[in-house]
Design a protein around this motif. Structure first.
Motif, mmCIF file in Angstrom:
data_model
loop_
_atom_site.group_PDB
_atom_site.id
_atom_site.type_symbol
_atom_site.label_atom_id
_atom_site.label_comp_id
_atom_site.label_asym_id
_atom_site.label_seq_id
_atom_site.Cartn_x
_atom_site.Cartn_y
_atom_site.Cartn_z
ATOM 1 N N GLN A 203 -15.380 3.553 1.636
ATOM 2 C CA GLN A 203 -15.724 4.637 0.725
ATOM 3 C C GLN A 203 -14.696 4.771 -0.405
ATOM 4 O O GLN A 203 -15.017 5.240 -1.491
ATOM 5 C CB GLN A 203 -15.827 5.967 1.498
ATOM 6 N N ASN A 204 -13.460 4.359 -0.118
ATOM 7 C CA ASN A 204 -12.408 4.415 -1.146
ATOM 8 C C ASN A 204 -12.239 3.037 -1.796
ATOM 9 O O ASN A 204 -11.136 2.508 -1.950
ATOM 10 C CB ASN A 204 -11.081 4.876 -0.548
ATOM 11 N N ALA A 205 -13.375 2.443 -2.170
ATOM 12 C CA ALA A 205 -13.393 1.074 -2.699
ATOM 13 C C ALA A 205 -12.545 0.918 -3.958
ATOM 14 O O ALA A 205 -11.905 -0.121 -4.155
ATOM 15 C CB ALA A 205 -14.833 0.660 -2.990
ATOM 16 N N GLU A 206 -12.524 1.936 -4.814
ATOM 17 C CA GLU A 206 -11.770 1.827 -6.071
ATOM 18 C C GLU A 206 -10.269 1.729 -5.805
ATOM 19 O O GLU A 206 -9.555 0.953 -6.443
ATOM 20 C CB GLU A 206 -12.081 3.023 -6.964
ATOM 21 N N GLU A 207 -9.776 2.508 -4.835
ATOM 22 C CA GLU A 207 -8.355 2.455 -4.490
ATOM 23 C C GLU A 207 -7.989 1.108 -3.872
ATOM 24 O O GLU A 207 -6.938 0.526 -4.184
ATOM 25 C CB GLU A 207 -8.013 3.582 -3.511
ATOM 26 N N ASP A 234 -6.472 -4.855 6.994
ATOM 27 C CA ASP A 234 -6.908 -3.512 7.379
ATOM 28 C C ASP A 234 -7.565 -3.541 8.752
ATOM 29 O O ASP A 234 -7.307 -2.677 9.604
ATOM 30 C CB ASP A 234 -7.886 -2.977 6.337
ATOM 31 N N ALA A 235 -8.383 -4.572 8.977
ATOM 32 C CA ALA A 235 -9.058 -4.693 10.272
ATOM 33 C C ALA A 235 -8.073 -5.075 11.371
ATOM 34 O O ALA A 235 -8.139 -4.558 12.489
ATOM 35 C CB ALA A 235 -10.164 -5.740 10.171
ATOM 36 N N ASN A 242 -6.560 2.960 5.102
ATOM 37 C CA ASN A 242 -5.443 3.810 4.684
ATOM 38 C C ASN A 242 -4.604 3.082 3.633
ATOM 39 O O ASN A 242 -3.961 2.071 3.924
ATOM 40 C CB ASN A 242 -4.582 4.161 5.904
ATOM 41 N N ILE A 243 -4.600 3.621 2.416
ATOM 42 C CA ILE A 243 -3.915 2.978 1.293
ATOM 43 C C ILE A 243 -2.406 2.942 1.499
ATOM 44 O O ILE A 243 -1.739 1.941 1.192
ATOM 45 C CB ILE A 243 -4.239 3.706 -0.032
ATOM 46 N N GLU A 244 -1.864 4.016 2.044
ATOM 47 C CA GLU A 244 -0.412 4.088 2.246
ATOM 48 C C GLU A 244 0.066 2.997 3.213
ATOM 49 O O GLU A 244 1.072 2.319 2.954
ATOM 50 C CB GLU A 244 -0.031 5.466 2.782
ATOM 51 N N LYS A 245 -0.664 2.806 4.317
ATOM 52 C CA LYS A 245 -0.262 1.796 5.297
ATOM 53 C C LYS A 245 -0.458 0.379 4.751
ATOM 54 O O LYS A 245 0.376 -0.505 4.968
ATOM 55 C CB LYS A 245 -1.072 1.978 6.581
ATOM 56 N N LEU A 246 -1.559 0.169 4.042
ATOM 57 C CA LEU A 246 -1.800 -1.147 3.455
ATOM 58 C C LEU A 246 -0.759 -1.464 2.378
ATOM 59 O O LEU A 246 -0.307 -2.609 2.259
ATOM 60 C CB LEU A 246 -3.210 -1.210 2.862
ATOM 61 N N SER A 247 -0.378 -0.452 1.623
ATOM 62 C CA SER A 247 0.644 -0.647 0.592
ATOM 63 C C SER A 247 1.985 -0.998 1.223
ATOM 64 O O SER A 247 2.741 -1.825 0.696
ATOM 65 C CB SER A 247 0.790 0.614 -0.266
ATOM 66 N N ARG A 248 2.275 -0.372 2.356
ATOM 67 C CA ARG A 248 3.526 -0.668 3.064
ATOM 68 C C ARG A 248 3.542 -2.115 3.542
ATOM 69 O O ARG A 248 4.565 -2.806 3.434
ATOM 70 C CB ARG A 248 3.656 0.275 4.271
ATOM 71 N N LEU A 249 2.423 -2.586 4.081
ATOM 72 C CA LEU A 249 2.326 -3.977 4.521
ATOM 73 C C LEU A 249 2.485 -4.926 3.336
ATOM 74 O O LEU A 249 3.215 -5.926 3.417
ATOM 75 C CB LEU A 249 0.974 -4.212 5.201
ATOM 76 N N LEU A 250 1.816 -4.606 2.243
ATOM 77 C CA LEU A 250 1.886 -5.456 1.055
ATOM 78 C C LEU A 250 3.305 -5.512 0.501
ATOM 79 O O LEU A 250 3.792 -6.585 0.114
ATOM 80 C CB LEU A 250 0.909 -4.943 -0.013
ATOM 81 N N ASN A 430 13.370 -3.367 3.801
ATOM 82 C CA ASN A 430 13.894 -2.869 2.525
ATOM 83 C C ASN A 430 13.008 -3.345 1.380
ATOM 84 O O ASN A 430 13.413 -4.165 0.555
ATOM 85 C CB ASN A 430 15.329 -3.375 2.317
ATOM 86 N N SER A 431 11.797 -2.823 1.344
ATOM 87 C CA SER A 431 10.823 -3.393 0.406
ATOM 88 C C SER A 431 9.961 -2.371 -0.325
ATOM 89 O O SER A 431 8.976 -2.760 -0.967
ATOM 90 C CB SER A 431 9.903 -4.346 1.170
ATOM 91 N N GLU A 432 10.293 -1.127 -0.255
ATOM 92 C CA GLU A 432 9.437 -0.106 -0.877
ATOM 93 C C GLU A 432 9.284 -0.348 -2.382
ATOM 94 O O GLU A 432 10.258 -0.493 -3.104
ATOM 95 C CB GLU A 432 10.019 1.290 -0.637
#
Length: 518
Positions: A203-207, A234-235, A242-250, A430-432
């Motif tokens: 549902q949050n496809a744009e993000e 994500d799967a 969750n954008i925050e968790k995916l961003s952290r992984l990235l 150390n990657s934020e």
């Protein structure tokens, strides 16, 4: 080919490609007629000069042409004549010998005139010819409309798999230019990612699509790989979009790849293959990323191969039966030979080998056996392995019993380079903000900047196409073409090329260069 024919060909080459075949044939006949006339005369006769003057007078009475332009042309003609006389006089005074061709040129002003005219028109035909300018503008507008058509097609496809209203789709299309420009990508590329995320059921496809753009810019991945990476990760880790968790992984994996000899595309591929199963075996994202990264960096194998090998290694340490090696759905004979099955016998060998080294795979908790964390086991194995001589039989036994037939190279590389694993683990922590920084650098590259410009132009054309301003542009273009048509009618092709030649020849003597049509 005669000199006259060569001259005709070169002047003809300067004519615009946009002219129709009928116009081109007419211009060629006009040029040939003038050249034949001057060739027979051998020089520019007073009558010819009077004819040129009449042509100038025809332009002068044209109310749409600035009279000062005619005066400027007359001055340039006078300067050309004086220049030729000066050169002839100067060379004669210096006693320089001239070839027969040079003498002929000086004695025949028409040849000198047309030679200079030819050179000037050849250069100017690609730079200041108004038809070229109009043609280029038309091409740019045409390309913009093609891009807008592609955007509209993607939005139509998105509307088929979502419940977005017409207003929401319009806003998505309009905002796509700015969003894509932020990361140096084209609007259509961003919208394709949006479409892919909607197809995946988000549902949050744009993000998520924006996160894909960050992954593309930071990791140098193409759109398909980046989209698959986001969806698969994500799967695998159960983020539920969750954008925050995916961003952290990235961020973490971007840092691992930027500070080590690891490709983000290969790490993404390995994560896609192994992430889900490893995450279910009590391993964190940082441990998985560092383990896969270490194997990729030290073996130079592709990400998919590493993902399957590492999965097999962890399965053996967790005493899990199953198939390892290539994908289970690969059925060709060669691939099938590379498949290894972890049966009871194989798992027993692993357990016995670790026990002989003083390393246990299980522990007791509340009266029940539980499997130890695989990273803890590997850390202990690495310590023992690296303490043994290279030619040690025990060292070879560790590799063969635990690594198996097709995983031994990856397994030994991980143990031998455990210091790299520890380093990558620290890099991950150390990657934020690392991924965003990488994406911004990519956006500021030549390609990124050109994509931004492309988006701005396409969006501008889109805005113009929906406003009254388009009428003004069309009318202005019609007016310009009308002026050009009347000037060409007055002078003919020879005269219109002459305009460019006169302006060209005056560049060296004038600090301000302004063609008549500007």
């Amino acid at each position: 080919m005669t000199q006259k024919q060569n001259l005709i060909v070169q002047i003809t080459a300067a004519l615009q490609k946009q002219k129709t075949k009928m116009q081109l044939n007419k211009d060629i006949k006009s040029i040939e007629k003038n050249l034949n006339k001057l060739n027979l005369q051998g020089k520019i006769q007073p009558k010819s000069m009077q004819s040129l003057q009449k042509q100038l007078n025809k332009i002068k009475i044209n109310p749409k042409l600035d009279p000062s332009a005619v005066k400027h042309l007359k001055k340039q003609m006078s300067e050309i004549t004086n220049q030729n006389k000066y050169i002839k006089k100067s060379q004669a005074q210096n006693g320089k010998e001239k070839s027969s061709s040079e003498v002929t040129k000086e004695n025949n002003p028409s040849k000198s005139f047309f030679s200079e005219l030819k050179e000037g028109s050849t250069v100017l035909s690609h730079w200041i010819n108004p038809i070229n300018l109009v043609s280029k503008a038309i091409q740019n507008v045409k390309q913009a409309f093609l891009d807008l058509k592609e955007v509209n097609t993607i939005l139509t496809e998105i509307s088929k798999v979502t419940e977005l209203t017409e207003h929401q789709l319009k806003n998505l299309g309009e905002s796509s230019f700015q969003t894509a420009s932020t990361y140096g990508k084209k609007a259509s590329e961003y919208l394709l990612s949006v479409q892919e995320m909607y197809h995946a059921g988000y549902q949050n496809a744009e993000e998520l699509a924006e996160l894909s753009l960050i992954a593309q810019g930071s990791g140098g991945m193409d759109a398909n790989v980046a989209n698959d990476y986001i969806i698969a990760s994500d799967a695998a880790f159960g983020y539920a979009g969750n954008i925050e968790k995916l961003s952290r992984l990235l961020d973490g994996q971007s840092q691992v790849t930027s500070k080590n000899a690891v490709s983000m595309e290969e790490l993404a591929s390995a994560t896609k293959v192994a992430g889900s199963q490893l995450a279910n075996l009590d391993m964190g994202e940082d441990e998985i990323s560092a383990l896969l990264g270490t194997a990729i960096a030290t073996t130079r194998e592709d990400g998919e191969t590493i993902g399957r090998a590492v999965t097999g290694i962890i399965m053996s340490l967790q005493q899990i039966k199953g198939e390892t090696g290539v994908a289970a759905d690969v059925l060709d004979a060669e691939a099938f030979e590379n498949v290894e099955f972890l049966d009871e016998e194989a798992l027993e060998r692993v357990k016995d080998r670790c026990h002989s080294l003083g390393i246990e795979l299980e522990y007791m908790q509340d009266g029940a056996k539980k499997m130890r964390n695989p990273i803890e086991i590997l850390r202990e194995l690495a310590k023992v392995y690296n303490s043994l001589p290279d030619d040690s039989a025990q060292k070879a036994g560790i590799v063969s019993d635990i690594g198996g037939k097709y995983r031994s190279n990856v397994f030994s590389s991980i143990l031998s380079n455990w210091d790299k694993f520890e380093k990558m683990l620290g890099d991950y922590e150390n990657s934020e903000g690392v991924a965003m920084d990488g994406a911004m650098k990519s956006a500021d590259s030549w390609e990124g900047s050109l994509n931004k410009l492309h988006n701005t132009w396409t969006a501008t054309v889109d805005n113009i196409a929906h406003s009254d301003a388009i009428i003004t542009i069309i009318n202005a273009t019609n007016s310009l073409l009308d002026v050009l048509n009347k000037v060409t009618s007055a002078l003919g092709s020879l005269g219109s090329i002459g305009l460019g030649a006169f302006a060209f020849l005056n560049i060296g003597r004038s600090k301000r260069f302004c063609p008549l049509w500007w």
